[in-house]
Write a protein that holds these residues in place. Sequence first.
Motif, PDB file in Angstrom:
ATOM      1  N   LEU A 122     -11.833  67.988  19.102  1.00  0.00           N
ATOM      2  CA  LEU A 122     -12.654  68.350  20.261  1.00  0.00           C
ATOM      3  C   LEU A 122     -14.109  68.467  19.825  1.00  0.00           C
ATOM      4  N   ALA A 123     -14.879  67.407  20.074  1.00  0.00           N
ATOM      5  CA  ALA A 123     -16.294  67.296  19.693  1.00  0.00           C
ATOM      6  C   ALA A 123     -16.506  67.371  18.183  1.00  0.00           C
ATOM      7  N   GLY A 124     -15.430  67.166  17.417  1.00  0.00           N
ATOM      8  CA  GLY A 124     -15.538  67.305  15.960  1.00  0.00           C
ATOM      9  C   GLY A 124     -15.735  68.736  15.528  1.00  0.00           C
ATOM     10  N   LEU A 125     -15.466  69.693  16.436  1.00  0.00           N
ATOM     11  CA  LEU A 125     -15.741  71.110  16.192  1.00  0.00           C
ATOM     12  C   LEU A 125     -14.523  72.010  16.342  1.00  0.00           C
ATOM     13  N   MET A 126     -13.594  71.616  17.203  1.00  0.00           N
ATOM     14  CA  MET A 126     -12.500  72.508  17.566  1.00  0.00           C
ATOM     15  C   MET A 126     -11.159  71.801  17.481  1.00  0.00           C
ATOM     16  N   SER A 127     -10.170  72.592  17.086  1.00  0.00           N
ATOM     17  CA  SER A 127      -8.786  72.121  17.070  1.00  0.00           C
ATOM     18  C   SER A 127      -8.183  72.276  18.459  1.00  0.00           C
ATOM     19  N   LEU A 128      -7.189  71.474  18.741  1.00  0.00           N
ATOM     20  CA  LEU A 128      -6.425  71.625  19.977  1.00  0.00           C
ATOM     21  C   LEU A 128      -5.131  72.392  19.729  1.00  0.00           C
ATOM     22  N   GLU A 129      -4.968  72.905  18.506  1.00  0.00           N
ATOM     23  CA  GLU A 129      -3.777  73.675  18.142  1.00  0.00           C
ATOM     24  C   GLU A 129      -3.951  75.140  18.530  1.00  0.00           C
ATOM     25  N   ARG A 130      -2.848  75.877  18.485  1.00  0.00           N
ATOM     26  CA  ARG A 130      -2.879  77.319  18.687  1.00  0.00           C
ATOM     27  C   ARG A 130      -3.603  77.972  17.518  1.00  0.00           C
ATOM     28  N   PHE A 131      -4.189  79.135  17.754  1.00  0.00           N
ATOM     29  CA  PHE A 131      -4.995  79.751  16.687  1.00  0.00           C
ATOM     30  C   PHE A 131      -4.144  80.106  15.479  1.00  0.00           C
ATOM     31  N   GLU A 132      -2.844  80.367  15.670  1.00  0.00           N
ATOM     32  CA  GLU A 132      -1.975  80.675  14.528  1.00  0.00           C
ATOM     33  C   GLU A 132      -1.849  79.474  13.590  1.00  0.00           C
ATOM     34  N   VAL A 133      -1.809  78.275  14.172  1.00  0.00           N
ATOM     35  CA  VAL A 133      -1.718  77.056  13.364  1.00  0.00           C
ATOM     36  C   VAL A 133      -3.035  76.813  12.626  1.00  0.00           C
ATOM     37  N   VAL A 134      -4.142  77.036  13.310  1.00  0.00           N
ATOM     38  CA  VAL A 134      -5.457  76.888  12.674  1.00  0.00           C
ATOM     39  C   VAL A 134      -5.579  77.833  11.489  1.00  0.00           C
ATOM     40  N   LYS A 135      -5.105  79.050  11.651  1.00  0.00           N
ATOM     41  CA  LYS A 135      -5.123  80.018  10.541  1.00  0.00           C
ATOM     42  C   LYS A 135      -4.374  79.467   9.326  1.00  0.00           C
ATOM     43  N   GLU A 136      -3.216  78.864   9.552  1.00  0.00           N
ATOM     44  CA  GLU A 136      -2.432  78.315   8.442  1.00  0.00           C
ATOM     45  C   GLU A 136      -3.186  77.175   7.760  1.00  0.00           C
ATOM     46  N   HIS A 137      -3.809  76.303   8.552  1.00  0.00           N
ATOM     47  CA  HIS A 137      -4.602  75.209   7.965  1.00  0.00           C
ATOM     48  C   HIS A 137      -5.755  75.752   7.132  1.00  0.00           C
ATOM     49  N   LEU A 138      -6.412  76.798   7.617  1.00  0.00           N
ATOM     50  CA  LEU A 138      -7.534  77.370   6.881  1.00  0.00           C
ATOM     51  C   LEU A 138      -7.080  77.972   5.557  1.00  0.00           C
ATOM     52  N   GLU A 139      -5.894  78.557   5.540  1.00  0.00           N
ATOM     53  CA  GLU A 139      -5.352  79.083   4.284  1.00  0.00           C
ATOM     54  C   GLU A 139      -5.143  77.959   3.274  1.00  0.00           C
ATOM     55  N   GLU A 140      -4.611  76.827   3.756  1.00  0.00           N
ATOM     56  CA  GLU A 140      -4.387  75.679   2.870  1.00  0.00           C
ATOM     57  C   GLU A 140      -5.717  75.104   2.373  1.00  0.00           C
ATOM     58  N   LEU A 141      -6.697  75.019   3.265  1.00  0.00           N
ATOM     59  CA  LEU A 141      -8.009  74.494   2.884  1.00  0.00           C
ATOM     60  C   LEU A 141      -8.709  75.407   1.888  1.00  0.00           C
ATOM     61  N   ARG A 142      -8.612  76.703   2.122  1.00  0.00           N
ATOM     62  CA  ARG A 142      -9.245  77.658   1.209  1.00  0.00           C
ATOM     63  C   ARG A 142      -8.624  77.558  -0.180  1.00  0.00           C
ATOM     64  N   ALA A 143      -7.293  77.420  -0.239  1.00  0.00           N
ATOM     65  CA  ALA A 143      -6.606  77.278  -1.524  1.00  0.00           C
ATOM     66  C   ALA A 143      -7.011  75.970  -2.207  1.00  0.00           C
ATOM     67  N   ALA A 144      -7.147  74.911  -1.419  1.00  0.00           N
ATOM     68  CA  ALA A 144      -7.551  73.624  -1.995  1.00  0.00           C
ATOM     69  C   ALA A 144      -8.963  73.700  -2.556  1.00  0.00           C
ATOM     70  N   ALA A 145      -9.870  74.358  -1.833  1.00  0.00           N
ATOM     71  CA  ALA A 145     -11.241  74.509  -2.335  1.00  0.00           C
ATOM     72  C   ALA A 145     -11.256  75.325  -3.621  1.00  0.00           C
ATOM     73  N   LYS A 146     -10.425  76.349  -3.673  1.00  0.00           N
ATOM     74  CA  LYS A 146     -10.356  77.169  -4.891  1.00  0.00           C
ATOM     75  C   LYS A 146      -9.834  76.368  -6.066  1.00  0.00           C
ATOM     76  N   SER A 147      -8.953  75.398  -5.786  1.00  0.00           N
ATOM     77  CA  SER A 147      -8.423  74.558  -6.868  1.00  0.00           C
ATOM     78  C   SER A 147      -9.500  73.662  -7.472  1.00  0.00           C
ATOM     79  N   LEU A 148     -10.615  73.483  -6.736  1.00  0.00           N
ATOM     80  CA  LEU A 148     -11.770  72.749  -7.268  1.00  0.00           C
ATOM     81  C   LEU A 148     -12.724  73.674  -8.016  1.00  0.00           C
TER      82      LEU A 148
END
Length: 571
Positions: free
Chosen positions: A506-532
């Motif tokens: 959505l405009a390259g800014l927002m997910s169309l998923e439920r906020f609970e799913v977005v939270k899970e994606h952010l956890e995975e992204l944060r862990a991936a960034a930490k692995s760098l």
Amino acid sequence: MKSRQQKVAGLKSFIDQGQGNTPADVVLKNVGLFNVIDGSLTTTDIAICGEKIVGTYDTYHGLTEIDCSGKTAVPGFIDTHLHVESSLVTPFEFDRCVLPHGVTTAICDPHEIANVTGAAGIQYFLDSSVETIMDLRVNLSSCVPATQFETAGARLEIDDLLPFKEHPSVIGLAEFMNFPGVLAGDPDALAKIAEFENEHIDGHAPLVRGKALNGYLSAGIRTDHEATTAEEALEKITKGMTILIREGSVSKDLDALAPVLTPQTSSFVALCTDDRNPLDIAEEGHLDSLIRRLIAHGCAPMDVYRAASWSAANAFGLRDRGLIAPGWRADIVLLNDLDSCDVAEVISAGRLVTPELFANRKLVEPEGLQDSCHAAPVSADSFDVQARQETSVIGVKPGLIITEHLKMRLPAQDSASQIDLGQDALKVAVVERHGKTGNIATGFVNGFGMTCGAIASSVGHDSHNICVVGADEEAMAVAVNRCVALKGGFVVAKGSDVIAEMELPLAGLMSLERFEVVKEHLEELRAAAKSLDCVLPEPFLQVAFLPLPVIPHLKITDFGLFDVSKFALVQ
């Protein structure tokens, strides 16, 4: 629109139920009413008729009675400045995520989506605001684009904003980020202010002090969320501004500004989050988190809860809310504990907030707003930087969107400056994604700590081109190209592999998923960034603020490195 007859009938119901002549629609029984006028705590009933409070400090009978023994009632919280887009979810998921934290009113500036899709994005937010359970108010985006030194997806002049001015959700003009334009008397900037001179005009004045501040305030601007020190905030309060204490996912000013909130100033202090994502909301809370932390700092509960409600309502001209008193909007937060702001239940416009209430909303579909990434493919060579004897480097600090203008001597090869992990000098690039110029600007950034890989984001305040930070040009190209393929999102790449991603179509800014799913994606992204080996606690929003050329001191847009202090590109 109600007829006069309907209005008169409604008023009669308010009066009759307030006097106890007829049962109230809803009665909160035996609740501790915390009064933000005098700080008193009194056990009483609270009677509600429709969306209004009609009785306090007495006993009432109601068609529905809710036993609130042991609970404390405070006015609904008002988030005075935020961008729903930065929560990474739609207005409807934001509503479902935040309202249970006690935020019954949110004042948003949709300038993120407006910078991508123009007036259509604002219309989507206005249409959504009519259907959300919380009262989602809108300040019309004043700076699209924020400056002339970047490529945005749209440009909004005063004539583009005026058709929205009379919408019932509109309060006034959103944060006037182009403070240099105001101070320089830019005709386009002043035309917008002139049209809203009798409405609320939201401020944005980082580090603006002294006579420059006087000039900015003389334009009729009354609020500011960019103060980062108590000294700056107190000067602004002294000059009549309401300071919005901000604590978001990146901009964290609460600790510095807590001493400003006193009995003498609390009528000129309010609270805001600006940018807070679902992961931080899940881990810390929303305005409830700011309230408990301010109380933990030693601020008096009366001052804190007043700032979160009454003072906020006054500052933004919302004359029907902010108190628990007869005749006021029935926005009420029921707490298990006052000092820890432990939210038990929320009443929004007289309705108990339940999952069923959210389920019955009429959702607005974001038609025509989901195809906004049009950048051409990039390669590692796209990020070459011409060698210089001394290179300007953006200095990033955790918890701040203000950056430093550093100078470094970097190694060079074939007349191109190279990444230097020893100095934590990584490459940062902005890739124009709106399909207008094809610009790619590359520089260097310090403070991420990454030793490999890259992080890319289509969230890049405020023009929202793709911003990428990397310790490896190949990974930077992989991350950018994947971001485009997703039609917007967050991407973490290592070498030639994508190791984490989240779609933001959505405009390259927002997910169309439920906020609970977005939270899970952010956890995975944060862990991936930490692995760098990234050392920043919130790397994606930190990346997103690197292209914002109205926050000191050094930023980067698709035009190149930008010196905010000089308000000019670095030559």
